[in-house]
Design an enzyme around this catalytic site. Structure first.
Site, short mmCIF file in Angstrom:
data_model
loop_
_atom_site.label_atom_id
_atom_site.label_comp_id
_atom_site.label_asym_id
_atom_site.label_seq_id
_atom_site.Cartn_x
_atom_site.Cartn_y
_atom_site.Cartn_z
N ALA A 63 0.85 -1.20 0.00
CA ALA A 63 0.00 0.00 0.00
C ALA A 63 0.88 1.24 0.00
O ALA A 63 2.04 1.19 0.41
CB ALA A 63 -0.87 -0.01 1.24
N GLU A 127 3.90 -4.88 7.80
CA GLU A 127 2.98 -3.85 8.33
C GLU A 127 3.19 -3.58 9.81
O GLU A 127 3.01 -2.46 10.29
CB GLU A 127 1.53 -4.27 8.10
CG GLU A 127 1.05 -4.14 6.66
CD GLU A 127 1.32 -5.36 5.82
OE1 GLU A 127 2.15 -6.21 6.23
OE2 GLU A 127 0.71 -5.49 4.75
N1 CAA Z 1 4.53 3.43 0.07
C1 CAA Z 1 4.96 4.65 -0.30
N2 CAA Z 1 6.25 4.92 -0.60
C2 CAA Z 1 7.12 3.90 -0.49
C3 CAA Z 1 6.74 2.62 -0.10
C4 CAA Z 1 5.36 2.39 0.18
N3 CAA Z 1 4.90 1.19 0.52
N4 CAA Z 1 7.83 1.83 -0.08
C5 CAA Z 1 8.85 2.59 -0.46
N5 CAA Z 1 8.43 3.83 -0.72
C6 CAA Z 1 9.23 4.98 -1.20
C7 CAA Z 1 10.20 5.48 -0.16
O1 CAA Z 1 9.57 6.44 0.67
C8 CAA Z 1 11.29 6.08 -1.03
O2 CAA Z 1 10.82 7.33 -1.46
P1 CAA Z 1 11.84 8.55 -1.61
O3 CAA Z 1 12.85 8.10 -2.63
O4 CAA Z 1 10.97 9.68 -2.05
O5 CAA Z 1 12.45 8.75 -0.25
C9 CAA Z 1 11.31 5.18 -2.25
O6 CAA Z 1 10.06 4.48 -2.25
C10 CAA Z 1 12.41 4.15 -2.21
O7 CAA Z 1 12.38 3.50 -0.96
P2 CAA Z 1 13.71 3.26 -0.10
O8 CAA Z 1 14.52 4.50 -0.08
O9 CAA Z 1 13.28 2.67 1.19
O10 CAA Z 1 14.46 2.19 -1.02
P3 CAA Z 1 15.10 0.81 -0.62
O11 CAA Z 1 15.47 0.19 -1.90
O12 CAA Z 1 16.11 0.99 0.43
O13 CAA Z 1 13.91 -0.06 0.05
C11 CAA Z 1 11.77 -1.08 0.25
C12 CAA Z 1 12.79 -0.43 -0.68
C13 CAA Z 1 12.33 -2.40 0.80
C14 CAA Z 1 10.53 -1.34 -0.55
C15 CAA Z 1 11.48 -0.16 1.45
O14 CAA Z 1 11.15 1.11 0.96
C16 CAA Z 1 10.34 -0.60 2.31
O15 CAA Z 1 10.53 -1.40 3.20
N6 CAA Z 1 9.13 -0.06 2.05
C17 CAA Z 1 8.00 -0.29 2.89
C18 CAA Z 1 7.35 -1.60 2.62
C19 CAA Z 1 6.14 -1.76 3.49
O16 CAA Z 1 6.17 -1.53 4.68
N7 CAA Z 1 5.03 -2.20 2.88
C20 CAA Z 1 3.81 -2.36 3.57
C21 CAA Z 1 2.98 -1.15 3.39
S1 CAA Z 1 1.58 -1.19 4.43
C22 CAA Z 1 0.48 -2.16 3.62
O17 CAA Z 1 0.71 -2.66 2.57
C23 CAA Z 1 -0.82 -2.27 4.38
C24 CAA Z 1 -1.81 -3.14 3.80
O18 CAA Z 1 -1.89 -4.28 4.15
C25 CAA Z 1 -2.80 -2.62 2.89
#
Ligand code: CAA
Length: 703
Positions: A63, A127
């Site tokens: 998400a 999450e």
């Molecule tokens: N939503 C919005 N933006 C996100 C995102 C997400 N889920 N995941 C990553 N991004 C954005 C980051 O904010 C970053 O943006 P900026 O460049 O503007 O700062 C960009 O994507 C790149 O992310 P990272 O700098 O973290 O890059 P990375 O390669 O080091 O890591 C990643 C990538 C492993 C995907 C890491 O970003 C991460 O762990 N993201 C979160 C994943 C997460 O928690 N997902 C669950 C979301 S909640 C959900 O899905 C609820 C549900 O059940 C409906």
């Protein structure tokens, strides 16, 4: 304009590629476009199966976190609704998972009847790290796929699984040979399914996931884990959702999951953890430093000093495959230091975290020397010698003589003036502070201290390098103690003073652990060393010379040789690792209070909270105003990652925002008025806090 979704036909297959860089976060526009594409495929009689993939290889990181807490989060089509619709399409959907499927991204894959991964793919439901639970079917579909207990562990840990483990657990039906072959082999798999007449949704391996669990499984689980969860809400909601999966039919379980998810999303804890997520990404951005700046290459590192700190620092580089030379003055100290490093690695081997081969590889990257000539070629030198300005300056004079031009010269000082250290060299532009936290091979925080003349290229290079060795770098300007230790000072001062006024150390610490800090400040001082704290204080003596009561308790404990855990006593008494109250400290406090004419009285938890935490917050706001920290969220990261402040409170400044800045200001002024001379002297609200409250602002930022 980016189409968000690529749609292509390949014979009887519709290939739907998510295309929202960088990570295909499933925000409303992508959800709407994806739904449209899936409806198109569903309605097209020529299409018999649908392959969902990430157009640029990466499947989806879930998400869109930036939507949470706003109407967009649940705007149509919401993710649960979209995924429900996908499960009802009467054609097989195959998720081709490249690189990552996290959170809602994995839930999207779970809504598909079939999943194929590439060998480098990682999947997970992180999450919980955002104070949430999987809210798009994950808590209901995952237990039906891999069993309730495995699902619970995966969701509560938030850990990512690699592709082979995911395959073993049944999350992937099969694995492609490599990322390049993923899409093609996913199409081949889809054709096989069609040829076999496979159903759109195969039968769930665990249709009744509760069936195999003991009756009291959830009650037991809760009892076993509640203490560790402290006041965190999300683990409790996860457990409730999994319980629902075990007792309710899928459609009812999905509704229950939604209720629980909305509770989590609206919670302050989730707000705080989302703040931390974005804070970590923001911390790497330094205004005025072009991200495209050319970095210096760091191939060889040297560490001066083989003590606990030097050894720990060296391990970070060996762990990342970077050769590191450790320099000491005496052969026995060097041997001891390298021996300690080996022992640390051996503990990791015993715990199964490292193989013997990895241990040998890492040790092979570490070289010891007594001769400065051996570090002449180092690209980065980190000094980790005794915390005294003159000693450090002497090391830097030598480094200036021996190091090659362009080498970055870093000091690991935790409080001293980096400008004064840089000034003894002829290359202050190459000097920077790299304040590692102890144990340096474990703690994630790295304070990167930008001195007056530090070159932007040097700063940018060290920020990048910090990430390469797994650290979270936070930039600080030069001041006594930088961000972390400067804020520790008034926080510790109030804790010690409260004991003089009548609180016990246990009472003070209990209030702090009561809001989920890992440790109370007095236990923390015992751990870090009363002597260390004393020596740091002495170096800043001018700042408090006019207050005879200032940290008097700490000074007396130091004079008595009660240095904390390492001597078996400090603010507390220690038997092994057990911390016990010590009546001798109360007796000492009574004596000192008498000498200083400080009346003793009963002190309640509210006063302890406000005095310790409002002083911590106030100092943070002040150093933001001074430009020592670039942003409030950087300060939060320092305290979460360096001092055990709970992430689910978002760090001290986010906590202040949640309490209300007006309340914090009022609390400080109340202490000023009620604490006599002490209040007048120390409870001075930061001017920025006053300006923010006067302007009716609720966020902490400079203006
Ligand atoms: N939503 C919005 N933006 C996100 C995102 C997400 N889920 N995941 C990553 N991004 C954005 C980051 O904010 C970053 O943006 P900026 O460049 O503007 O700062 C960009 O994507 C790149 O992310 P990272 O700098 O973290 O890059 P990375 O390669 O080091 O890591 C990643 C990538 C492993 C995907 C890491 O970003 C991460 O762990 N993201 C979160 C994943 C997460 O928690 N997902 C669950 C979301 S909640 C959900 O899905 C609820 C549900 O059940 C409906």
């Amino acid at each position: 304009m980016n189409p968000l979704v690529h749609y292509r036909l390949d014979g009887q297959l519709a290939l739907i590629g998510l295309s929202r860089p960088p990570v295909n976060a499933l925000g409303q526009p992508l959800r709407a476009t994806l739904l449209k594409a899936c409806e198109r495929a569903a309605a097209d009689p020529a299409v018999r199966a649908i392959v969902l993939h990430g157009a640029n290889g990466l499947f989806s990181a879930g998400a869109d976190i930036s939507e949470f807490g706003s109407p967009a989060s649940h705007a149509a089509p919401d993710l649960p609704g979209l995924l429900l619709r996908l499960t009802r399409i009467d054609k097989p959907l195959i998720a081709a998972v490249g690189k990552l499927a996290l959170g809602g991204g994995l839930e999207l894959a779970l809504a598909c009847g079939y999943r194929i991964g590439e060998p480098g793919a990682r999947i997970g439901l992180p999450e919980i790290n955002l104070g949430l639970l999987p809210g798009a079917g994950g808590t209901q579909r995952l237990p039906r796929l891999i069993g309730a207990e495995s699902a619970l562990n995966m969701i509560l840990s938030g850990e990512q699984l690699d592709a082979s483990r995911a395959h073993l657990l049944g999350l992937f039906d099969c694995l492609a040979d490599g990322p390049e072959q993923l899409l093609e082999q996913a199409c081949g798999y889809a054709r096989d399914l069609l040829a076999r007449g496979a159903p759109a949704q195969p039968a769930a391996p665990y249709p009744n996931p509760g069936a195999e669990l003991p009756e009291d499984f959830f009650a037991f689980y809760r009892a076993e884990h509640e203490a560790r969860w402290k006041s965190r809400l999300a683990p409790r909601l996860v457990l409730a959702a999994l319980e629902a999966a075990c007792v309710l039919p899928l459609d009812e379980g999905l509704v229950r999951e939604q209720d629980l998810f909305r509770q989590a999303e609206a919670s302050r804890q989730s707000q705080a953890l989302r703040h931390v997520f974005f804070a970590e990404r923001e911390a790497g951005r330094v205004p005025g430093i072009d991200p495209a700046i050319e970095l210096r290459s760091i191939r060889q590192v040297a560490v001066i000093g083989a003590g606990t700190m030097g050894g720990g620092i060296a391990m970070n580089f060996a762990n990342a495959g970077i050769p590191v030379t450790v320099l000491e003055q005496q052969a026995d100290a060097l041997q001891r230091g390298l021996g300690n490093v080996r022992r640390n690695y051996e503990i990791s081997v015993q715990r199964g975290k490292l193989s013997q081969e990895q241990l040998e590889q890492r040790m092979a990257l570490l070289r010891g020397t007594l001769d400065y000539a051996d570090i002449a070629d180092a690209d980065l030198v980190i000094e980790a010698v005794f915390e005294k300005l003159e000693v450090k300056q002497q090391v830097f004079r030598t480094l200036d003589e021996v190091c090659k031009p362009g080498a970055i010269l870093a000091t690991n000082t935790s409080s001293l003036d980096v400008d004064a250290i840089a000034a003894v060299t002829r290359r202050p532009q190459d000097v920077i502070g790299l304040h590692f936290f102890s144990p340096a091979n474990v703690m994630r925080l790295l304070e990167v201290v930008r001195a007056r003349e530090t070159a932007p290229q040097v700063l940018a290079t060290t920020l990048k390098l910090a990430r390469r060795i797994g650290k979270l770098p936070v930039v600080s300007g030069v001041c006594f103690g930088f961000i972390g230790n400067r804020m520790l000072e008034p926080y510790a001062r109030e804790a010690m003073r409260l004991v003089l006024e009548g609180a016990t150390p246990a009472q003070v610490d209990a209030v702090l652990t009561g809001i989920d800090l890992n440790m109370g400040v007095l236990s923390m001082l015992d751990l870090a060393g009363i002597d260390v704290n004393y020596l740091v204080r002495q170096a800043n003596h001018a700042a408090f010379a006019d207050d005879p009561s200032y940290c008097r308790l700490g000074d007396e404990l130091y004079a008595q040789g009660r240095y904390g855990q390492k001597t078996g006593s400090g603010f507390f008494r220690y038997e092994g690792r057990q911390r016990l109250d010590d009546p001798a400290v109360t007796t000492l406090a009574e004596r000192l209070a008498g000498e200083l004419r400080i009346p003793r009285r009963p002190i309640d938890a509210g006063e302890i909270h406000d005095r310790c935490l409002f002083m911590l917050i106030n100092e943070g706001i002040q150093l933001l105003d001074e430009g020592i920290a670039l942003r409030a969220s950087d300060i939060d990261l320092v305290w979460i990652n360096g001092y055990g402040f709970p992430a689910h409170l978002g760090g001290p400044l986010h906590y202040a925002e949640q309490l209300g800045l007006d309340k914090v200001l009022a609390g400080i002024l109340a202490c000023q008025a009620s604490l006599g001379e002490h209040g007048q002297r120390w409870f001075q609200p930061a001017p920025l806090l006053q300006r923010l409250v006067a302007a009716g602002r609720t966020r902490i930022e400079t203006f």
